[in-house]
Motif scaffolding. Sequence first.
Motif, PDB file in Angstrom:
ATOM      1  N   GLY A 299      28.932 -43.724 -16.250  1.00 35.11           N
ATOM      2  CA  GLY A 299      28.704 -42.563 -15.309  1.00 35.11           C
ATOM      3  C   GLY A 299      29.643 -41.479 -16.120  1.00 35.11           C
ATOM      4  N   VAL A 300      31.012 -41.642 -16.632  1.00 34.41           N
ATOM      5  CA  VAL A 300      31.612 -40.587 -17.263  1.00 34.41           C
ATOM      6  C   VAL A 300      31.026 -40.141 -18.567  1.00 34.41           C
ATOM      7  N   ASP A 301      30.645 -40.987 -19.228  1.00 37.51           N
ATOM      8  CA  ASP A 301      29.922 -40.860 -20.698  1.00 37.51           C
ATOM      9  C   ASP A 301      28.844 -39.987 -20.453  1.00 37.51           C
ATOM     10  N   ALA A 302      27.950 -40.311 -19.343  1.00 40.36           N
ATOM     11  CA  ALA A 302      26.725 -39.793 -19.188  1.00 40.36           C
ATOM     12  C   ALA A 302      27.162 -38.109 -18.730  1.00 40.36           C
ATOM     13  N   ALA A 303      27.989 -37.799 -17.820  1.00 46.48           N
ATOM     14  CA  ALA A 303      28.573 -36.548 -17.561  1.00 46.48           C
ATOM     15  C   ALA A 303      28.931 -35.927 -18.902  1.00 46.48           C
ATOM     16  N   THR A 304      29.927 -36.403 -19.822  1.00 48.48           N
ATOM     17  CA  THR A 304      30.583 -35.851 -20.755  1.00 48.48           C
ATOM     18  C   THR A 304      29.498 -35.687 -22.052  1.00 48.48           C
ATOM     19  N   THR A 305      28.383 -36.162 -22.084  1.00 49.49           N
ATOM     20  CA  THR A 305      27.265 -36.019 -23.087  1.00 49.49           C
ATOM     21  C   THR A 305      26.096 -35.233 -22.601  1.00 49.49           C
ATOM     22  N   GLY A 306      26.277 -35.063 -21.337  1.00 46.90           N
ATOM     23  CA  GLY A 306      25.271 -33.996 -20.671  1.00 46.90           C
ATOM     24  C   GLY A 306      24.044 -34.631 -20.415  1.00 46.90           C
ATOM     25  N   GLU A 307      24.091 -35.913 -20.521  1.00 42.44           N
ATOM     26  CA  GLU A 307      22.919 -36.793 -20.096  1.00 42.44           C
ATOM     27  C   GLU A 307      23.263 -37.113 -18.552  1.00 42.44           C
ATOM     28  N   GLU A 308      21.748 -37.147 -17.946  1.00 44.06           N
ATOM     29  CA  GLU A 308      21.903 -37.158 -16.308  1.00 44.06           C
ATOM     30  C   GLU A 308      21.617 -38.703 -16.160  1.00 44.06           C
ATOM     31  N   ALA A 309      22.405 -39.271 -15.379  1.00 41.93           N
ATOM     32  CA  ALA A 309      22.199 -40.879 -14.959  1.00 41.93           C
ATOM     33  C   ALA A 309      20.782 -41.103 -14.057  1.00 41.93           C
TER      34      ALA A 309
ATOM     35  N   ALA B 170      17.991 -34.920  -6.057  1.00 41.52           N
ATOM     36  CA  ALA B 170      19.158 -34.051  -5.819  1.00 41.52           C
ATOM     37  C   ALA B 170      18.994 -33.943  -4.386  1.00 41.52           C
ATOM     38  N   ASP B 171      17.982 -33.715  -3.746  1.00 38.62           N
ATOM     39  CA  ASP B 171      18.097 -33.587  -2.296  1.00 38.62           C
ATOM     40  C   ASP B 171      18.116 -34.571  -1.438  1.00 38.62           C
TER      41      ASP B 171
ATOM     42  N   ASP C 176       9.496 -44.882  -8.200  1.00 37.49           N
ATOM     43  CA  ASP C 176       9.456 -45.150  -9.501  1.00 37.49           C
ATOM     44  C   ASP C 176      10.755 -45.536 -10.214  1.00 37.49           C
ATOM     45  N   ALA C 177      11.848 -44.519  -9.989  1.00 38.32           N
ATOM     46  CA  ALA C 177      12.771 -44.772 -10.573  1.00 38.32           C
ATOM     47  C   ALA C 177      13.666 -45.934 -10.032  1.00 38.32           C
TER      48      ALA C 177
END
Length: 272
Positions: free
Chosen positions: A16-26, A32-33, A39-40
């Motif tokens: 989760g940290v890596d995704a945040a730091t690399t700009g990738e969304e998990a 968001a709502d 599907d996901a």
Amino acid sequence: MGAPREERVITPTDEGVDAATTGEEALTSTDADGHPDADAAIVLGEDPPSARVPLDRRRIVLAALDHIEESGLPTLTMRRLGTRLGVEAMSLYRYVPGKEELLDAVVDVLLYDMHADPEVFASPTAGWQDFLQRLAHGVRRVALAHPKSFPLVASRPPEAPWLRPPLRSLDWVETFLAGLCAEGFSDEAAVAGYRAFTGFLLGHLLLEVSTLGADIGPLDVLDDGEEDNARLREFPTVARLRRGLGQDHAAAEFEVALEELLNRIAAIRVEL
């Protein structure tokens, strides 16, 4: 030769940290709502939302009832209800064709609660006065348990146009009329008693639930405590008695009015 490279074990938290730091969304199974994304969920190896807890009509209706009590009737939509249940809104239509049918089903649940009340009898066992007192208090308990939903009992179309809320279903009207007729009421007196009884209950209880946050339209004009006190200077008697006007005597007033109603029905029984 340099020092050996340290191998890093990536934990779910690290990911989760890596995704945040690399700009990738998990990838998540909700947007968001908070709306479910079936599907996901499947891509992530999760059960789709609709498979986690099987849907049925009663579960949907009870969720709608809970939503109304928590957030108010105007906020109820099929999409929000789907979010609450963790499914797409379209999944609901297999069980409830639309919002109008959903609201009718909520009323059915409220009326069923009266049947499930052990203090409400299906027929007189200790006289018609006891029978009607139990029935009146059963309706009031439903109103107090679901104050924001109770106005639907008055606003939704009944099974027949000559039925009167809150005793607006054929089975409850049959119970009421048969009970009075079994106690010696003429047909005319039983009908008059039904009209008087329902009019009393509806008027009293709609006013009472309005103090508990129910939206009942034009009647919903009770003081909320935020009125500008400066205006009250023009009405000295109202200002002096305002504290008493705001006191809650609903339970005692209900009892007194119910006793007066029973006396009125007793007179109707003799006259008709």
